[in-house]
Write an enzyme that holds these catalytic residues in place. Sequence first.
Site, PDB file in Angstrom:
ATOM      1  N   GLY A  45       0.926  -1.257   0.266  1.00  0.00           N
ATOM      2  CA  GLY A  45      -0.074   0.093  -0.393  1.00  0.00           C
ATOM      3  C   GLY A  45       0.872   1.439   0.095  1.00  0.00           C
ATOM      4  CG  LEU A  72      -1.873  -0.219   5.781  1.00  0.00           C
ATOM      5  CD1 LEU A  72      -3.196   0.885   5.545  1.00  0.00           C
ATOM      6  CD2 LEU A  72      -1.717  -0.840   4.650  1.00  0.00           C
ATOM      7  CB  CYS A 128      -7.461   2.822   5.460  1.00  0.00           C
ATOM      8  SG  CYS A 128      -6.530   2.562   4.173  1.00  0.00           S
ATOM      9  CE  LYS A 163      -6.421  -7.133   0.172  1.00  0.00           C
ATOM     10  NZ  LYS A 163      -5.250  -7.079   0.350  1.00  0.00           N
TER      11      LYS A 163
END
Length: 300
Positions: A45, A72, A128, A163
């Site tokens: 990412g 991330l 997220c 996703k």
Amino acid sequence: MNMSVNIAGVEWKNPVTVASGTFGSGAEYCEFVDLNKLGAVTTKGVANVPWEGNATPRIAEVKSGMMNAIGLQNPGIDVFCERDIPFLQKYDTNIIVNVCGHAPEEYLAVVERLADQPIDMMEINISCPNVNANFLAFGQDPKHVEELTKEIKKIAKQPVIMKLTPNVTDIAEIARAAEAGGADAVSLINTLTGMKIDVNRRMFALANRTGGVSGPCVKPVAVRMVYQVANAVKIPIIGMGGIEKAEDALEFIMAGATAVSVGTANFYNPCTTLDVINGIEDYMIRNKIEDIHELIGCVR
């Protein structure tokens, strides 16, 4: 024999890629894996600015899998465009860039920056935490999923894969929201939220307390969710979750996935992707299957 698949107009030589966050951007694995043989490389990412990630410890082993709370960590889009994309361009494979953010404007900044880059697709990580919604993950609210997808599609020049997080009540509802927003494809599943406690130290195993569970232990859940989504939307699906060998990948394909991603297995067998590709080919030869499309969604 045909192993190629087409996802949103992008031709893959075979239906196998890697799960974001488990393969870097390919440089870490190119000594072990011929990237030319993969259908696509999905990058770790990337955000609009560098992220440091979470405090350590941020990885723990669990039975039949692992748990991570990396947070991330990434170098930011500028470094990514200067370093990672040119590296991947050396190989004959599709480039899928995974995009993350904490607010819609962060996602959009990355998507806009990637618009003129030589990449093939984008995968949007909507697991997220959304700072504008009290840190509820974007992917847990169908309204947010549809709205964010619409905003991204307005400026994206490459096909968009959303996703999906499995940490929802109804995965089909989320997939339908992504499709309604204009997504070209969906990928699933991301990690399941879990927790591990070190009873000897009487402490959480991860500094973040919770983390994402991945590996073979999540595969039955992932296959079920892919099947549900395949029966809810018409756009292509990239399935992932616990794939270690060709038989695992074939479960996802038969459940309705057009392609698959190998994740956690890369950490203990860097050659897993090649084993999966070769294994699917062997299966097709043994069973006299001429085209991979004969297997996609064959279980109803």
